[in-house]
Scaffold this active site. Structure first.
Site, PDB file in Angstrom:
ATOM      1  N   ILE A  76       0.883  -1.167   0.000  1.00 38.98           N
ATOM      2  CA  ILE A  76       0.000   0.000   0.000  1.00 38.98           C
ATOM      3  C   ILE A  76       0.913   1.206   0.000  1.00 38.98           C
ATOM      4  O   ILE A  76       1.803   1.319   0.856  1.00 38.98           O
ATOM      5  CB  ILE A  76      -0.919   0.059   1.240  1.00 38.98           C
ATOM      6  CG1 ILE A  76      -1.856  -1.149   1.279  1.00 38.98           C
ATOM      7  CG2 ILE A  76      -1.717   1.363   1.243  1.00 38.98           C
ATOM      8  CD1 ILE A  76      -2.789  -1.156   2.488  1.00 38.98           C
ATOM      9  N   VAL A  78       0.860   5.591  -0.572  1.00 39.97           N
ATOM     10  CA  VAL A  78       0.176   6.870  -0.794  1.00 39.97           C
ATOM     11  C   VAL A  78       1.271   7.929  -0.865  1.00 39.97           C
ATOM     12  O   VAL A  78       2.233   7.884  -0.088  1.00 39.97           O
ATOM     13  CB  VAL A  78      -0.827   7.189   0.339  1.00 39.97           C
ATOM     14  CG1 VAL A  78      -1.410   8.586   0.190  1.00 39.97           C
ATOM     15  CG2 VAL A  78      -1.939   6.138   0.384  1.00 39.97           C
ATOM     16  N   GLU A 110       2.417  -8.614   5.331  1.00 38.41           N
ATOM     17  CA  GLU A 110       3.580  -8.571   6.210  1.00 38.41           C
ATOM     18  C   GLU A 110       4.180  -7.182   6.119  1.00 38.41           C
ATOM     19  O   GLU A 110       4.131  -6.544   5.072  1.00 38.41           O
ATOM     20  CB  GLU A 110       4.599  -9.659   5.909  1.00 38.41           C
ATOM     21  CG  GLU A 110       5.091  -9.735   4.514  1.00 38.41           C
ATOM     22  CD  GLU A 110       6.325  -8.931   4.196  1.00 38.41           C
ATOM     23  OE1 GLU A 110       6.769  -8.079   4.976  1.00 38.41           O
ATOM     24  OE2 GLU A 110       6.843  -9.127   3.106  1.00 38.41           O
ATOM     25  N   ASN A 115       8.497  -0.547  11.176  1.00 38.32           N
ATOM     26  CA  ASN A 115       7.707   0.461  10.468  1.00 38.32           C
ATOM     27  C   ASN A 115       6.440   0.751  11.275  1.00 38.32           C
ATOM     28  O   ASN A 115       5.335   0.345  10.926  1.00 38.32           O
ATOM     29  CB  ASN A 115       7.381  -0.024   9.054  1.00 38.32           C
ATOM     30  CG  ASN A 115       6.815   1.064   8.177  1.00 38.32           C
ATOM     31  OD1 ASN A 115       6.360   2.091   8.654  1.00 38.32           O
ATOM     32  ND2 ASN A 115       6.828   0.825   6.879  1.00 38.32           N
ATOM     33  N   TYR A 122      -2.328  -0.015   9.662  1.00 38.97           N
ATOM     34  CA  TYR A 122      -3.001  -1.297   9.477  1.00 38.97           C
ATOM     35  C   TYR A 122      -3.884  -1.644  10.677  1.00 38.97           C
ATOM     36  O   TYR A 122      -4.996  -2.149  10.503  1.00 38.97           O
ATOM     37  CB  TYR A 122      -1.991  -2.415   9.232  1.00 38.97           C
ATOM     38  CG  TYR A 122      -1.212  -2.252   7.954  1.00 38.97           C
ATOM     39  CD1 TYR A 122      -1.841  -1.931   6.750  1.00 38.97           C
ATOM     40  CD2 TYR A 122       0.169  -2.411   7.929  1.00 38.97           C
ATOM     41  CE1 TYR A 122      -1.128  -1.778   5.575  1.00 38.97           C
ATOM     42  CE2 TYR A 122       0.886  -2.266   6.748  1.00 38.97           C
ATOM     43  CZ  TYR A 122       0.235  -1.941   5.582  1.00 38.97           C
ATOM     44  OH  TYR A 122       0.949  -1.786   4.422  1.00 38.97           O
TER      45      TYR A 122
END
Length: 158
Positions: A76, A78, A110, A115, A122
């Site tokens: 993902i 952005v 994963e 991070n 998430y």
């Protein structure tokens, strides 16, 4: 105007934009940057790439593989200036409500244990950490890196 779409193999402009967004969003992490060809290869291998467009500019995307009844999120991203604006959450919501996810019961991903920003994102979506992979990453450079870093495996139930 916000629009959500699915990238197609023939959409070269979309693929080019995805590579630019990935480069901008990921270089801070010190990971290898994907090139346009790699996005095209993902599409050719039946991965799906959902993306969000605002005023005709692509600002984020999700790469996912569906193997019913599961799906696995590969990435993902952005654009950094648009992170924490709700675009990622809206894109995720669009993805899981699409007809392509009708038979999907759970989503896996994963993420580097270091991070923390991504893990918080998430968790806010509803993912839970289910296990760790010890010393999964060997990242060089970036604020989240260590010589060897664990990966958190996260799961979301639809």
């Amino acid at each position: 105007m916000i629009d959500f779409k699915l990238c197609e193999k023939k959409d070269i402009k979309c693929i080019k934009n995805l590579a630019e967004i990935y480069d901008e969003a990921m270089k801070i992490l010190g990971v290898r940057i994907w090139k346009e060809e790699e996005f095209l290869q993902l599409l050719e291998r039946n991965f799906l790439i959902f993306y969000v467009e605002v005023n005709l500019k692509i600002l984020g995307f999700i790469v996912v593989k569906i193997i019913k009844p599961e799906a696995e999120i590969i990435n993902i991203s952005v654009k950094p200036n648009y992170q924490r604006t709700g675009l990622g959450k809206k894109l995720f919501t669009f993805m899981i409500s699409s007809d392509l996810f009708r038979e999907v019961k759970q989503i896996l991903l994963e993420v580097s244990s270091g991070n923390k920003k991504a893990i918080k994102f998430y968790k806010n979506l509803g993912f839970k950490i289910i296990t760790k992979r010890k010393k999964y990453y060997n990242i060089k450079g970036g604020p989240y890196s260590m010589k060897d870093e664990d990966a958190d495996i996260m799961k979301y139930f639809i």
